[in-house]
Design a protein around this motif. Structure first.
Motif, short mmCIF file in Angstrom:
data_model
loop_
_atom_site.label_atom_id
_atom_site.label_comp_id
_atom_site.label_asym_id
_atom_site.label_seq_id
_atom_site.Cartn_x
_atom_site.Cartn_y
_atom_site.Cartn_z
N VAL A 151 68.43 102.62 -57.00
CA VAL A 151 67.42 101.57 -56.73
C VAL A 151 66.16 102.45 -56.72
CG1 VAL A 151 67.49 102.76 -54.13
CG2 VAL A 151 66.17 100.19 -54.59
N SER A 152 64.99 101.62 -56.96
CA SER A 152 63.71 102.73 -57.18
C SER A 152 62.53 101.31 -56.30
CB SER A 152 63.16 102.48 -58.67
OG SER A 152 63.79 103.35 -59.33
N VAL A 153 61.64 102.07 -55.87
CA VAL A 153 60.85 101.48 -54.90
C VAL A 153 59.31 102.09 -55.20
CG1 VAL A 153 60.07 100.91 -52.46
CG2 VAL A 153 62.53 101.15 -52.94
N LEU A 154 58.50 101.21 -55.68
CA LEU A 154 57.02 101.74 -55.66
C LEU A 154 56.15 100.82 -54.63
CD1 LEU A 154 56.47 101.75 -59.68
CD2 LEU A 154 56.87 103.72 -58.05
N ALA A 155 55.07 101.39 -54.42
CA ALA A 155 54.27 100.75 -53.34
C ALA A 155 52.73 100.83 -53.87
CB ALA A 155 54.12 101.33 -51.95
N HIS A 156 52.02 99.40 -53.63
CA HIS A 156 50.63 99.39 -53.94
C HIS A 156 49.98 99.10 -52.77
CE1 HIS A 156 47.35 96.66 -55.49
NE2 HIS A 156 47.26 98.05 -56.09
N ARG A 157 48.72 99.83 -52.67
CA ARG A 157 47.98 99.71 -51.68
C ARG A 157 46.63 98.87 -52.10
NH1 ARG A 157 46.49 104.77 -48.08
NH2 ARG A 157 44.89 103.24 -47.26
N LYS A 158 46.44 97.85 -51.72
CA LYS A 158 45.27 97.03 -52.24
C LYS A 158 43.98 97.35 -51.91
CE LYS A 158 47.38 93.25 -50.73
NZ LYS A 158 47.73 91.78 -50.36
N ASP A 159 43.94 98.15 -50.68
CA ASP A 159 42.53 98.67 -50.15
C ASP A 159 42.15 99.68 -51.15
OD1 ASP A 159 44.74 100.26 -49.36
OD2 ASP A 159 43.23 101.25 -47.68
N SER A 160 42.95 100.47 -51.87
CA SER A 160 42.27 101.53 -52.69
C SER A 160 42.63 101.34 -54.09
CB SER A 160 42.67 102.64 -52.18
OG SER A 160 44.19 102.90 -52.09
N ASN A 161 43.70 100.35 -54.59
CA ASN A 161 43.95 100.06 -55.73
C ASN A 161 44.94 101.36 -56.17
OD1 ASN A 161 44.61 98.19 -57.79
ND2 ASN A 161 43.03 98.98 -58.92
N LYS A 162 45.76 102.00 -55.29
CA LYS A 162 46.67 103.09 -55.83
C LYS A 162 47.92 102.75 -55.45
CE LYS A 162 43.18 106.50 -55.25
NZ LYS A 162 42.54 107.93 -54.45
N MET A 163 48.92 103.57 -56.39
CA MET A 163 50.24 103.39 -56.17
C MET A 163 50.84 104.69 -55.71
SD MET A 163 51.04 100.52 -57.78
CE MET A 163 52.87 100.58 -58.27
N ALA A 164 52.06 104.56 -54.87
CA ALA A 164 52.99 105.59 -54.59
C ALA A 164 54.22 105.34 -54.83
CB ALA A 164 52.59 105.85 -52.82
N CYS A 165 55.17 106.56 -54.99
CA CYS A 165 56.57 106.39 -55.09
C CYS A 165 57.27 106.56 -53.95
CB CYS A 165 56.93 107.17 -56.44
SG CYS A 165 58.83 107.08 -56.64
N ILE A 166 58.11 105.53 -53.65
CA ILE A 166 59.02 105.78 -52.34
C ILE A 166 60.40 106.16 -52.57
CG2 ILE A 166 59.76 104.46 -50.37
CD1 ILE A 166 56.74 104.27 -50.34
N ILE A 167 60.89 105.59 -53.56
CA ILE A 167 62.27 106.13 -53.99
C ILE A 167 62.34 105.93 -55.55
CG2 ILE A 167 64.73 105.55 -54.07
CD1 ILE A 167 64.33 104.43 -51.01
N ASN A 168 62.80 107.07 -56.11
CA ASN A 168 63.00 106.88 -57.61
C ASN A 168 64.22 107.18 -58.02
OD1 ASN A 168 62.18 107.15 -60.32
ND2 ASN A 168 61.85 109.46 -60.17
N LYS A 169 64.86 106.02 -58.41
CA LYS A 169 66.13 105.71 -58.90
C LYS A 169 67.26 106.63 -58.02
CE LYS A 169 67.69 103.56 -62.70
NZ LYS A 169 67.62 103.67 -63.82
N SER A 170 67.24 106.20 -56.89
CA SER A 170 68.19 106.93 -56.02
C SER A 170 69.78 105.98 -55.96
CB SER A 170 67.81 106.98 -54.57
OG SER A 170 66.89 108.00 -54.46
N THR A 171 70.71 106.69 -55.60
CA THR A 171 72.04 105.98 -55.61
C THR A 171 72.34 105.65 -54.21
OG1 THR A 171 72.59 107.27 -57.76
CG2 THR A 171 74.47 106.04 -56.36
N PHE A 172 72.86 104.46 -54.38
CA PHE A 172 73.68 104.03 -52.77
C PHE A 172 75.02 104.89 -52.86
CE2 PHE A 172 70.51 100.40 -53.68
CZ PHE A 172 70.07 100.43 -52.25
N ASP A 173 75.03 106.02 -52.37
CA ASP A 173 76.07 106.72 -52.40
C ASP A 173 77.06 106.90 -51.06
OD1 ASP A 173 74.63 108.45 -51.04
OD2 ASP A 173 74.55 109.92 -52.61
N TYR A 174 76.54 106.18 -50.05
CA TYR A 174 77.12 106.18 -48.92
C TYR A 174 77.37 104.68 -48.34
CZ TYR A 174 78.20 106.99 -43.78
OH TYR A 174 78.92 106.65 -42.56
N ILE A 175 78.40 104.31 -47.93
CA ILE A 175 78.66 102.95 -47.29
C ILE A 175 79.31 103.06 -45.95
CG2 ILE A 175 80.18 100.89 -47.65
CD1 ILE A 175 80.00 101.06 -50.26
#
Length: 250
Positions: free
Chosen positions: A156-180
């Motif tokens: 999974v990868s998760v990016l976030a965009h904030r509209k108040d400043s029009n900037k992006m941040a990386c939350i999760i970068n291609k991490s694996t669901f390795d625990y169930i």
């Protein structure tokens, strides 16, 4: 009670008291208050609480002030209203089964904040209790549900965009669901958050991504929800928004 006890009696008892009792003694009458002001009695208290400071005290040490300053119970400070709101945020979530894209959506922050409207029947009690908790839960209902085999890797990868400043941040970068966690019907992936250089002392806080599922046979899960949380450091809405505000937005 004025002068009920000789000064000598009080001066022999006061060094044996703890700080709280000596404070109460100062409220009894003028005689007790004037005697208890003597910094010697407060030095006796500080020598038991912080023995090293009496071995080499600071210049002009005031032991009464020292005790009263650092023995007060800490007040719980409320966080100020965050500058960021969930209305300002959009989350971009992508998931792969091996190399095949199986989920890809841009999700408004207020939609994640609204959470699941109705959990399916048959979920474990642990998961049901989690969904009823008072924590701020960022959750999305997956519709149509995803049927996924349990063997291949899911990332999974998760990016976030904030509209108040029009900037992006990386939350999760291609991490694996390795625990169930079978008892809670959750598959978990995480990544350590990247914070702005303006906050150099903040680190080791993870973003967690959970797949909420029901078993469909021995080797297939049916995902009905996705959750993002920051339980290492933030559980309330205000805490989460302040945490997100401190990310390395670019």
């Amino acid at each position: 009670m004025e002068n009920e006890f000789p000064d000598e009696v009080l001066k022999s008892v006061f060094p044996l008291l703890d700080g709280k009792d000596l404070v109460f003694c100062m409220l009894v009458c003028r005689q007790w208050r004037e005697i208890a002001k003597d910094d010697y009695f407060w030095k006796c208290i500080c020598s038991r609480k912080w023995p090293s400071i009496c071995k080499q005290p600071p210049v002009d040490a005031n032991y009464k002030k020292l005790y009263l300053t650092f023995s007060k119970p800490q007040k719980i400070q409320r966080l100020p209203v965050p500058r960021l709101t969930f209305d300002d945020l959009v989350f971009y979530i992508d998931m792969w089964l091996e190399e095949s894209l199986i989920f890809s959506q841009a999700i408004a922050g207020c939609t994640l904040r609204a959470g699941l409207q109705c959990a399916p029947h048959g979920i474990p009690d642990i998961l049901a209790a989690h969904l009823r908790s008072l924590d701020c839960i960022l959750m999305l209902e997956v519709e149509p549900k995803l049927s996924i085999p349990t063997g291949p890797a899911i990332t999974v990868s998760v990016l976030a965009h904030r509209k108040d400043s029009n900037k992006m941040a990386c939350i999760i970068n291609k991490s694996t669901f390795d625990y169930i966690d079978g008892s809670a019907a959750r598959a978990l992936a995480y990544e350590y958050l990247r914070f702005s250089p303006r906050h150099p002392f903040i680190s080791d806080i993870r973003a967690w991504m959970s797949l909420l599922f029901l078993y469909k046979g021995a080797s297939v899960i049916e995902v009905f929800g996705i959750e993002i949380d920051f339980c290492d450091a933030a559980r309330s809405e205000t805490e989460i928004l302040w945490l997100l505000d401190m990310l390395d937005w670019k």
